[in-house]
Design a protein around this motif. Structure first.
Motif, mmCIF file in Angstrom:
data_model
loop_
_atom_site.group_PDB
_atom_site.id
_atom_site.type_symbol
_atom_site.label_atom_id
_atom_site.label_comp_id
_atom_site.label_asym_id
_atom_site.label_seq_id
_atom_site.Cartn_x
_atom_site.Cartn_y
_atom_site.Cartn_z
ATOM 1 N N THR A 353 1.289 -0.918 0.107
ATOM 2 C CA THR A 353 -0.020 -0.105 -0.088
ATOM 3 C C THR A 353 0.539 1.157 0.073
ATOM 4 O O THR A 353 1.772 1.103 0.130
ATOM 5 C CB THR A 353 -1.514 -0.315 1.258
ATOM 6 N N MET A 354 0.799 2.593 -0.081
ATOM 7 C CA MET A 354 1.478 3.452 -0.519
ATOM 8 C C MET A 354 1.393 3.664 0.981
ATOM 9 O O MET A 354 2.641 4.569 1.647
ATOM 10 C CB MET A 354 0.110 4.584 -0.973
ATOM 11 N N GLN A 355 0.246 4.221 1.504
ATOM 12 C CA GLN A 355 1.162 4.064 3.446
ATOM 13 C C GLN A 355 1.938 3.222 3.663
ATOM 14 O O GLN A 355 3.121 3.768 4.664
ATOM 15 C CB GLN A 355 -0.384 3.909 4.231
ATOM 16 N N ALA A 356 2.097 2.187 3.547
ATOM 17 C CA ALA A 356 3.109 1.401 4.142
ATOM 18 C C ALA A 356 4.411 1.749 3.875
ATOM 19 O O ALA A 356 5.372 1.344 4.514
ATOM 20 C CB ALA A 356 2.239 -0.235 3.551
ATOM 21 N N VAL A 357 4.562 1.788 2.641
ATOM 22 C CA VAL A 357 5.820 1.991 1.681
ATOM 23 C C VAL A 357 6.156 3.410 2.136
ATOM 24 O O VAL A 357 7.404 3.397 1.998
ATOM 25 C CB VAL A 357 5.804 1.795 0.148
ATOM 26 N N ALA A 358 5.350 4.469 2.273
ATOM 27 C CA ALA A 358 5.725 5.567 2.298
ATOM 28 C C ALA A 358 6.056 5.755 4.052
ATOM 29 O O ALA A 358 6.948 6.619 4.254
ATOM 30 C CB ALA A 358 4.636 6.513 2.528
ATOM 31 N N LYS A 359 5.952 4.931 4.817
ATOM 32 C CA LYS A 359 6.041 5.162 6.179
ATOM 33 C C LYS A 359 7.629 3.502 5.754
ATOM 34 O O LYS A 359 8.798 4.763 7.060
ATOM 35 C CB LYS A 359 5.351 4.487 6.636
ATOM 36 N N ASP A 360 7.535 3.871 5.326
ATOM 37 C CA ASP A 360 8.324 2.433 5.397
ATOM 38 C C ASP A 360 10.055 3.754 4.235
ATOM 39 O O ASP A 360 11.282 3.326 4.985
ATOM 40 C CB ASP A 360 8.671 0.997 4.071
ATOM 41 N N VAL A 361 10.190 4.324 3.844
ATOM 42 C CA VAL A 361 10.726 5.049 3.170
ATOM 43 C C VAL A 361 11.202 6.491 3.961
ATOM 44 O O VAL A 361 12.107 6.980 3.532
ATOM 45 C CB VAL A 361 10.468 5.670 1.913
ATOM 46 N N GLY A 362 10.183 6.841 4.636
ATOM 47 C CA GLY A 362 10.269 7.815 5.877
ATOM 48 C C GLY A 362 9.186 9.331 5.336
ATOM 49 O O GLY A 362 11.113 10.395 5.510
ATOM 50 N N ILE A 363 8.891 8.962 4.845
ATOM 51 C CA ILE A 363 8.037 10.267 3.565
ATOM 52 C C ILE A 363 6.506 9.880 3.949
ATOM 53 O O ILE A 363 5.796 8.930 4.413
ATOM 54 C CB ILE A 363 8.283 10.281 2.037
#
Length: 585
Positions: A353-363
Motif C-alpha cells: 500500500t502507499m501508506q506502508a511504503v511511504a512509512k518505510d521510506v520515511g516520507i
C-alpha cells in the motif's frame, strides 16, 4: 416453555445473520475481489456493529473460509448440473461438459476463482492454513468428476495404460487414486496409475488455459480477448485430452458457451495487455518494438519503472537527468520499490500500500503520489520489477546450456522457472493475477492505457521462442495447416502476420509451430500455477525436492515430445542457487 422453544428464535436469528454475512461477503468478493471482503464492510451491510460480527466469525479468515466453501460448492454444483445434461452413457460429452462448465463459471466469476486458487497463499496472514482444505483438495473436487467416464473407458478395454509412471510420482499418484476410489467406491480397485497420470496431464493442460483466460493473459492482435479464439483453443484442447482416453468429441454434447453470447466485455478484458500478434501467452519471440523498451514492447523510461511518474513536481524530466533533484528522485523511487518488494514477499499484493511504503521510506503518504501514479502505479512498477528479475533468472539458466542444444535450454528454463516461482510465491501471485488485482478505475481511454501493459506470461514465454525456432530450423515435426482445427487457423495466421515486422522473425514459420507452443504453454502454466498455489501437495517436506524434480522432468519431457525432441543428457541444472540479488538498481 422448553429450553428448545426458548432458544429457537435465537438460533434462527443466528442462522439468518450467518447466511446474510455469506451473501454479503460473496457480493463484495464478486465486485471488488478478496481485498474488499472485510469484517467492517460485512458488518455495515448486514446492519450490526462491527464487533458483533466476531460473535459469529472469530476472524476475517473464518469468514473467508466459509465463503470459500460456499464458492467451491457452487462451482461443483454448476459442473455436476452440466454433466447431468449430457446423454446417458456418452462419456466424451460428460468430459467436455465438465471442462466447458468450469471455464464458463470461472470466466464469469474471476474473483471467486481467485479465492479458490490462491486461498492458501493469500489467507495465511489471517491464520488460514496453507495446506489442508486450501491445498490439493480444492480443485480435485471438480477434476474428480471426470474419473467415472474415463475409468469406464479403461474397464471396457477401450484404452490401455501399460507404461510405468515416473517412480518419483508413483506415491503421489497412488494417494490420488486412493482418494478417488474412496469417493467412487463402485470403480474397479485395480485402476492403473497411468490412468491417474493421464487425468493429471489433461487437467494441467486445461487449467493452464483456464488461468490464462480468466486472468486475462490470452489476447488477440487488436488487444481484447477474442471469444471465438479462446473457444477454439478449448475445443482443440478438449479433443487432445479426450484422445488420451480413446475418446473423440461427441456431436451430441450439450455444452455451455464459455462466454455469454452477445457480451462486449468480460472478466478477462481488464485492460489491453499484450502487444500485437501473440495467439496465446508464450507464443511470441522476445523483441524490442520500435521506440519501445526491452523485449516486452513497453515504453518504460530509462531510469524509472513503469508506473512511476516521468517528471517531478516542477516538470523537470527525470529520464536520463543528471541533476541533484533527478538523482534524489531516482534514489527514492528505487528505495520505494525495494520496500514494495519486501512487503510483497512478506504479505502478498494486498500488503503493498502507499501508506506502508511511504512509512518505510520515511516520507508522508501523500508525498509518494509525486513519484507513483497511485497504488496501481506502485503495483505496476513492482510487477515490472518482478518480471525483470524472473527473466534474469531464466535467462541465466538458458545461458548455462550448450549453445547448440535447444533441448537442454528448454529443460533448464522450465526448471529455473519452477524454482524461482516456488521461492517467490507472492511475486508469482502478482504476475499471474496482476490484471485482476491492479485496478485502474476510470483512468484509461481506448488504446491509451495510463500504465504500460502487464505482460508477465508473454515476456517469460518469449524465452522459449528462440528454442522452438531452433527446433523448426533443424526440421522438427509440426502439424501442417490442414490438420489444425479450422477455427484456429485464421487467428494463428493473423498472429503470424503481425509478427513479421519483428526483426529476425521468419516470415514462413508454420502455424503448427505457433500452435505447438500454445499447447506447451497451457500445461506449463497450469502445472506451475497449481504447484505455486499449493494444489500439487507439500513440496517443502522431506520428499518434496524429489517430487518437484519429477514434476519438472515429466513436464519437460512432455514439452519436448510435442516437438519430437528428447531430453538432453548435457543439461546443466543448478540446485543450490544463491539468494536473489537486490532487484532494484
Amino acid at each position: 416453555m422448553s429450553s428448545t422453544a426458548e432458544t429457537t428464535p435465537r438460533r434462527r436469528r443466528r442462522q439468518e445473520l450467518l447466511s446474510s454475512s455469506i451473501v454479503v461477503a460473496r457480493r463484495l468478493l464478486a465486485d471488488g475481489g478478496l481485498e474488499s471482503v472485510t469484517m467492517l464492510a460485512v458488518s455495515r451491510e448486514i446492519g450490526i456493529a462491527g464487533p458483533g460480527l466476531y460473535r459469529y466469525f472469530p476472524s476475517r479468515a473464518d469468514l473467508l473460509r466459509v465463503a470459500y466453501r460456499d464458492v467451491l460448492d457452487e462451482l461443483v454444483a454448476h459442473v455436476r448440473a452440466a454433466i447431468a445434461r449430457q446423454p446417458a452413457g456418452d462419456r466424451a460429452a460428460q468430459v467436455q461438459a465438465l471442462t466447458n462448465a468450469m471455464f464458463a463459471w470461472s470466466v464469469a466469476h474471476p474473483h471467486e476463482l481467485d479465492l479458490l486458487l490462491g486461498a492458501g497463499l493469500r489467507l495465511v496472514e489471517d491464520g488460514a492454513p496453507v495446506g489442508g482444505e486450501f491445498g490439493g483438495g480444492t480443485f480435485y473436487e471438480v477434476a474428480a468428476l471426470a474419473f467415472p467416464p474415463v475409468v469406464a473407458q479403461w474397464a471396457d478395454g477401450a484404452v490401455w495404460f501399460d507404461e510405468p509412471v515416473v517412480p518419483e510420482l508413483a506415491a503421489d499418484l497412488a494417494a490420488r487414486r486412493d482418494a478417488l476410489l474412496a469417493v467412487f467406491p463402485d470403480a474397479p480397485r485395480d485402476v492403473p496409475l497411468g490412468l491417474v497420470a493421464a487425468v493429471r496431464v489433461a487437467w494441467q493442460r486445461t487449467f493452464g488455459l483456464l488461468c490464462m483466460t480468466a486472468y486475462g493473459h490470452v489476447t488477440e492482435p487488436d488487444g481484447p480477448v477474442r471469444r471465438d479464439y479462446v473457444t477454439a483453443l478449448l475445443d482443440d484442447l478438449n479433443a487432445r485430452n479426450l484422445a488420451l482416453f480413446g475418446l473423440a468429441p461427441s456431436p451430441a454434447a450439450v455444452l455451455e458457451p464459455v462466454f455469454v453470447p452477445g457480451s462486449e466485455s468480460g472478466p478477462a478484458e481488464l485492460g489491453s495487455e499484450s502487444g500485437p500478434g501473440e495467439p496465446a501467452s508464450g507464443s511470441r519471440p522476445a523483441e524490442p518494438a520500435s521506440g519501445s523498451g526491452p523485449a516486452d514492447g513497453t515504453a518504460a523510461p530509462e531510469a524509472l519503472p513503469a508506473g512511476a511518474h516521468p517528471a517531478d513536481e516542477a516538470g523537470t524530466s527525470a529520464q536520463g537527468g543528471t541533476g541533484r533533484r533527478a538523482r534524489l528522485r531516482r534514489e527514492l523511487v528505487a528505495q520505494a520499490l525495494r520496500s514494495a518488494r519486501r512487503l510483497l514477499d512478506e504479505h502478498g499484493p494486498d500488503g503493498v500500500t502507499m501508506q506502508a511504503v511511504a512509512k518505510d521510506v520515511g516520507i508522508a503518504a501523500p508525498g509518494l503520489y509525486r513519484y507513483f501514479d497511485g497504488r496501481p502505479g506502485l503495483l505496476h512498477a513492482t510487477h515490472q520489477d518482478v518480471v525483470d528479475e524472473l527473466l534474469a533468472s531464466v535467462g541465466a539458466a538458458r545461458a548455462r546450456q550448450p549453445a547448440d542444444d535447444p533441448s537442454a535450454q528448454c529443460h533448464a528454463v522450465i526448471d529455473a522457472l519452477f524454482r524461482w516461482c516456488l521461492a517467490h510465491r507472492n511475486e508469482y501471485d502478482l504476475l499471474m493475477s496482476g490484471r485482476l488485482r491492479i485496478s485502474l478505475p476510470g483512468d484509461d481511454t481506448p488504446g491509451e492505457p495510463r500504465h504500460a501493459p502487464l505482460m508477465a506470461l508473454d515476456r517469460v514465454g518469449a524465452v522459449f521462442a528462440p528454442i522452438a525456432l531452433a527446433w523448426w530450423r533443424a526440421g522438427c515435426r509440426v502439424l501442417p495447416d490442414d490438420e489444425l482445427l479450422p477455427a484456429l487457423v485464421p487467428h494463428l495466421r493473423a498472429a503470424r502476420d503481425a509478427m513479421r515486422g519483428i526483426p529476425g522473425f521468419p516470415p514462413d514459420v508454420p502455424l503448427g509451430l505457433l500452435h505447438a507452443m500454445n499447447l506447451c504453454s497451457a500445461r506449463l502454466w497450469g502445472l506451475l500455477t497449481l504447484t505455486v498455489y499449493g494444489h500439487m501437495g507439500d513440496l517443502d517436506g522431506p520428499a518434496g525436492a524429489a517430487h518437484l524434480d519429477a514434476l519438472v522432468l515429466d513436464l519437460a519431457a512432455d514439452a519436448l515430445d510435442v516437438f519430437g525432441q528428447k531430453l538432453s543428457a548435457a543439461v546443466v541444472l543448478v540446485r543450490d542457487t544463491p539468494a536473489p540479488s537486490d532487484p532494484v538498481r
